[in-house]
Design a protein around this motif. Structure first.
Motif, PDB file in Angstrom:
ATOM      1  N   HIS A  37       0.853  -1.063   0.170  1.00  0.00           N
ATOM      2  CA  HIS A  37       0.084   0.126   0.035  1.00  0.00           C
ATOM      3  C   HIS A  37       0.844   1.319   0.131  1.00  0.00           C
ATOM      4  CE1 HIS A  37       0.658  -0.932   4.363  1.00  0.00           C
ATOM      5  NE2 HIS A  37       0.946   0.324   4.343  1.00  0.00           N
ATOM      6  N   PRO A  38       0.337   2.299  -0.340  1.00  0.00           N
ATOM      7  CA  PRO A  38       0.810   3.637  -0.196  1.00  0.00           C
ATOM      8  C   PRO A  38       1.197   4.006   1.213  1.00  0.00           C
ATOM      9  CG  PRO A  38      -0.729   3.840  -1.862  1.00  0.00           C
ATOM     10  CD  PRO A  38      -1.009   2.334  -1.256  1.00  0.00           C
ATOM     11  N   LEU A  39       2.287   4.876   1.242  1.00  0.00           N
ATOM     12  CA  LEU A  39       2.691   5.248   2.779  1.00  0.00           C
ATOM     13  C   LEU A  39       1.463   5.712   3.710  1.00  0.00           C
ATOM     14  CD1 LEU A  39       5.083   5.767   4.923  1.00  0.00           C
ATOM     15  CD2 LEU A  39       5.273   8.075   3.764  1.00  0.00           C
ATOM     16  N   PHE A  40       0.705   6.762   2.907  1.00  0.00           N
ATOM     17  CA  PHE A  40      -0.285   7.408   3.800  1.00  0.00           C
ATOM     18  C   PHE A  40      -1.594   6.684   3.605  1.00  0.00           C
ATOM     19  CE2 PHE A  40       3.047  10.754   4.034  1.00  0.00           C
ATOM     20  CZ  PHE A  40       2.985  10.571   5.508  1.00  0.00           C
ATOM     21  N   ALA A  41      -1.940   5.569   2.954  1.00  0.00           N
ATOM     22  CA  ALA A  41      -3.125   4.977   2.933  1.00  0.00           C
ATOM     23  C   ALA A  41      -3.507   4.363   4.117  1.00  0.00           C
ATOM     24  CB  ALA A  41      -2.978   3.689   1.747  1.00  0.00           C
ATOM     25  N   VAL A  42      -4.958   4.724   4.454  1.00  0.00           N
ATOM     26  CA  VAL A  42      -5.336   3.948   5.765  1.00  0.00           C
ATOM     27  C   VAL A  42      -6.370   2.758   5.412  1.00  0.00           C
ATOM     28  CG1 VAL A  42      -5.369   6.391   6.844  1.00  0.00           C
ATOM     29  CG2 VAL A  42      -7.530   5.722   5.499  1.00  0.00           C
ATOM     30  N   ASN A  43      -6.499   1.787   6.168  1.00  0.00           N
ATOM     31  CA  ASN A  43      -7.214   0.776   5.700  1.00  0.00           C
ATOM     32  C   ASN A  43      -8.617   0.816   6.536  1.00  0.00           C
ATOM     33  OD1 ASN A  43      -6.700  -2.709   6.683  1.00  0.00           O
ATOM     34  ND2 ASN A  43      -7.542  -2.019   4.926  1.00  0.00           N
ATOM     35  N   ILE A  44      -9.656   0.990   5.765  1.00  0.00           N
ATOM     36  CA  ILE A  44     -11.026   0.898   6.297  1.00  0.00           C
ATOM     37  C   ILE A  44     -11.630  -0.159   5.520  1.00  0.00           C
ATOM     38  CG2 ILE A  44     -12.935   2.023   7.066  1.00  0.00           C
ATOM     39  CD1 ILE A  44     -11.442   4.721   6.884  1.00  0.00           C
ATOM     40  N   PRO A  45     -11.570  -1.467   5.744  1.00  0.00           N
ATOM     41  CA  PRO A  45     -12.293  -2.319   5.102  1.00  0.00           C
ATOM     42  C   PRO A  45     -13.758  -2.213   4.602  1.00  0.00           C
ATOM     43  CG  PRO A  45     -10.883  -3.584   6.748  1.00  0.00           C
ATOM     44  CD  PRO A  45     -11.017  -2.103   6.973  1.00  0.00           C
ATOM     45  N   LEU A  46     -14.144  -2.824   3.456  1.00  0.00           N
ATOM     46  CA  LEU A  46     -15.436  -2.626   3.136  1.00  0.00           C
ATOM     47  C   LEU A  46     -16.169  -3.361   4.189  1.00  0.00           C
ATOM     48  CD1 LEU A  46     -17.422  -1.425   1.042  1.00  0.00           C
ATOM     49  CD2 LEU A  46     -17.046  -3.544  -0.286  1.00  0.00           C
ATOM     50  N   SER A  47     -15.924  -4.363   4.515  1.00  0.00           N
ATOM     51  CA  SER A  47     -16.668  -5.308   5.559  1.00  0.00           C
ATOM     52  C   SER A  47     -17.370  -4.420   6.538  1.00  0.00           C
ATOM     53  CB  SER A  47     -15.710  -6.419   5.941  1.00  0.00           C
ATOM     54  OG  SER A  47     -15.585  -7.096   4.889  1.00  0.00           O
ATOM     55  N   LYS A  48     -16.463  -3.646   7.049  1.00  0.00           N
ATOM     56  CA  LYS A  48     -16.951  -2.870   8.570  1.00  0.00           C
ATOM     57  C   LYS A  48     -16.708  -1.278   8.221  1.00  0.00           C
ATOM     58  CE  LYS A  48     -12.483  -3.885  10.366  1.00  0.00           C
ATOM     59  NZ  LYS A  48     -11.785  -4.512  11.719  1.00  0.00           N
ATOM     60  N   LEU A  49     -16.862  -0.758   6.895  1.00  0.00           N
ATOM     61  CA  LEU A  49     -16.900   0.607   6.645  1.00  0.00           C
ATOM     62  C   LEU A  49     -17.527   1.454   7.508  1.00  0.00           C
ATOM     63  CD1 LEU A  49     -15.364   2.418   3.957  1.00  0.00           C
ATOM     64  CD2 LEU A  49     -17.647   2.549   3.534  1.00  0.00           C
ATOM     65  N   GLU A  50     -18.971   1.189   7.385  1.00  0.00           N
ATOM     66  CA  GLU A  50     -20.006   2.058   8.143  1.00  0.00           C
ATOM     67  C   GLU A  50     -19.660   2.246   9.532  1.00  0.00           C
ATOM     68  OE1 GLU A  50     -22.398  -0.597   5.015  1.00  0.00           O
ATOM     69  OE2 GLU A  50     -20.758  -0.695   6.258  1.00  0.00           O
ATOM     70  N   LEU A  51     -19.111   1.237  10.246  1.00  0.00           N
ATOM     71  CA  LEU A  51     -18.889   1.200  11.770  1.00  0.00           C
ATOM     72  C   LEU A  51     -17.539   2.128  12.129  1.00  0.00           C
ATOM     73  CD1 LEU A  51     -19.748  -2.358  13.089  1.00  0.00           C
ATOM     74  CD2 LEU A  51     -21.281  -0.348  12.555  1.00  0.00           C
ATOM     75  N   GLU A  52     -16.718   2.454  11.125  1.00  0.00           N
ATOM     76  CA  GLU A  52     -15.440   2.775  11.643  1.00  0.00           C
ATOM     77  C   GLU A  52     -15.183   4.339  10.765  1.00  0.00           C
ATOM     78  OE1 GLU A  52     -11.692   0.920  10.848  1.00  0.00           O
ATOM     79  OE2 GLU A  52     -12.479  -1.057  12.043  1.00  0.00           O
ATOM     80  N   VAL A  53     -15.909   4.503   9.754  1.00  0.00           N
ATOM     81  CA  VAL A  53     -15.677   5.517   8.752  1.00  0.00           C
ATOM     82  C   VAL A  53     -16.042   7.217   9.386  1.00  0.00           C
ATOM     83  CG1 VAL A  53     -17.604   5.767   7.139  1.00  0.00           C
ATOM     84  CG2 VAL A  53     -15.510   6.659   6.391  1.00  0.00           C
TER      85      VAL A  53
END
Length: 527
Positions: A37-53
């Motif tokens: 991944h790029p250095l400043f990419a953040v991981n917010i998986p589609l599986s739990k996007l609504e709960l984290e974003v």
């Protein structure tokens, strides 16, 4: 089909260099994210996007760029962002492969900005360290040494250096004086690998402690690679400190923060920041979770300072945003802020807070989207249905939780992988969905209904309510309908990591300074 708008590698690189706000979101699961991944990419998986974003990208008109590696997740994520009210969401041109093809540097592992920064600190400051063999010799000789473990308490309990005391990172400057009151006592700081021991050691050096201070080189990994034995299940923790210690630590921490160009804010400033429509402001309380629960500034999120510095990308997922830190002693906020400033953030410490300002209590309540109304059943009803047969139970919890314990017969399923998962699960007349609390499972009800055409129910209170009702449990990888890609197994995790993986991890960390140089977007500096 309409073509979705895109942003290019060049657009994002320029925005990073200009310190503009942006969120570059990798919507794959954590394991594939950790592979590249790029250095400043953040991981917010589609599986739990609504709960984290909503907590991680709080401003709805933040420029958000979404990508995957050709799995078809990014397009679905864009739609979900739009449904949640985000107004400036685009795809990364060419996805992950497009980033690499355009000349973008790609990194492995997780929390890479913080880990790379730790290596940069050691590179510039020559942070003192001792090899595992040297530390073992000191301990064997009963030398005047105290070992401070800078990780979270649960990590420390899993495995620790003999005699080690749990003092999570942001607590070090506040607590070390009383754990090593004699200036001739040697302080050794450790973590599992390198980053938190480097940052912890350098924190004590920066704060001017008179003791000889060293990092345990390569942490518990180095200890194991030297053929030495770790302790397990220890519970030694720091104690309360005197008012005199608190005051001197506060003065030292303030000096370090000033040197790092940390800015100051009042509660009135904070309200002004929060009213600014065009900027993102994060408010973090960097004390212990126990202190936070007793009382905190309304609207603050509990992020113990050591973990905030280690996992900044997870908590503050908008690069270029403003961060405001709160504590009640001036030590933990100033020390944490000193590192965030060097990590390139615009960071403020809330000054002159009074006890009355810590007026909210309890756990941090994550913002969540409106919850869909679904039909719920009790654990007793599910047990009856299972006895009758022809019901399928889908469990959306983290795979590690599922392996630890789950409802007998339940299938572990990744929400982003539902269509594939359902093909592996024997079809049933009705479906019951669960997860730890039922929050995530609730979001999957309509999707399972659409894919199966059968009645779908939510287990009220999730698996926690099943356990509370005294129902039986099953353990292990009994029914995996999806691959366990939701979590990247860190090479320093647990007690059975292979030597080759541990050594490869250390070699990778040593190479990060060079990789940062090639990337050229980091904006880090070292005081």
């Amino acid at each position: 089909m309409t073509t979705q708008a895109t942003r290019s590698y060049t657009d994002i690189r320029q925005a990073l260099l200009d310190r503009q706000e942006l969120a570059l979101v990798d919507v794959r699961e954590e394991a594939p994210f950790a592979e590249s991944h790029p250095l400043f990419a953040v991981n917010i998986p589609l599986s739990k996007l609504e709960l984290e974003v909503l907590a991680r990208i709080p401003r709805k008109d933040t420029p958000v760029t979404v990508y995957d590696n050709g799995e078809g997740l990014a397009q679905r994520a864009v739609q979900r962002f739009v449904e949640l009210g985000y107004s400036d969401v685009k795809l990364l041109e060419g996805g992950l492969a497009g980033w690499g093809a355009a000349g973008g540097e790609l990194f492995i592992d997780v929390n890479v900005p913080s880990k790379a920064f730790g290596e940069l600190v050691e590179h510039h400051r020559g942070t003192p360290s001792l090899a595992a063999e040297e530390v073992k010799a000191l301990l064997d000789a009963k030398a005047d040494v105290v070992v401070l473990d800078a990780r979270r308490f649960d990590e420390y309990q899993t495995m620790s250096i003999p005699t080690g005391i749990s003092v999570p990172g942001a607590e070090l400057v506040l607590r070390a004086r009383e754990l090593a009151p004699d200036p001739s006592t040697r302080i050794i700081v450790n973590c599992a690998g390198r980053t938190r021991s480097i940052i912890g050691t350098q924190s004590l050096v920066n704060a001017g402690l008179p003791n000889p201070i060293s990092a345990l080189r390569n942490g518990t990994i180095g200890w194991l690679l030297a053929g030495q034995t770790l302790d397990h299940g220890q519970a030694r923790r720091f104690a309360q400190v005197s008012e005199q210690t608190r005051q001197s630590a506060s003065a030292d921490a303030r000096q370090v923060a000033d040197k790092a160009r940390v800015q100051r804010a009042s509660l009135a400033d904070l309200q002004r920041f929060q009213a600014e429509a065009a900027r993102t402001t994060y408010l973090f309380d960097v004390r212990t979770p126990e202190e936070f629960a007793k009382g905190h500034v309304p609207g603050a999120r509990s992020t113990p300072g050591g973990q905030l510095v280690q996992e900044t990308d997870h908590f503050a997922s908008v690069r270029g945003a403003r961060i405001v830190l709160a504590d009640d002693d001036g030590v933990r906020a100033n020390m944490s802020a000193s590192w965030l400033a060097q990590l390139g953030w615009e960071v403020y410490v809330l000054d002159d807070l009074q006890p009355a300002d810590f007026s909210a209590s309890g756990e941090w309540d994550a913002p969540s989207p409106p919850t869909p109304q679904v039909e719920q059943i009790s654990p007793e009803t599910l047990a009856q249905w299972q006895a009758q047969g022809n019901v399928a139970v889908l469990d959306f919890t983290a795979s590690a939780n599922y392996v630890k314990q789950h409802i007998p017969g339940a299938w572990w399923t990744l929400r982003a992988d539902l269509a594939n998962a359902l093909a592996k699960i024997p079809s049933a007349e009705r479906y019951v969905l669960t997860c730890g609390s039922s929050k995530l499972a609730r979001l999957a009800v309509a999707q399972v209904e659409a894919l199966t055409g059968k009645p779908v129910f939510l287990l009220e209170g999730g698996t926690a309510s099943w356990i509370k009702a005294g129902q039986p449990l099953e353990h292990g990888e009994t029914r995996l309908a999806s691959a366990r890609t939701d979590r990247y197994r860190r090479p320093y995790e647990g007690t059975d990591a292979p030597r080759e993986a541990m050594q490869a991890y250390l070699d990778w960390e040593y190479g990060l300074v060079e990789q940062l140089g090639r990337d050229g977007t980091h904006g880090f500096y070292v005081i």
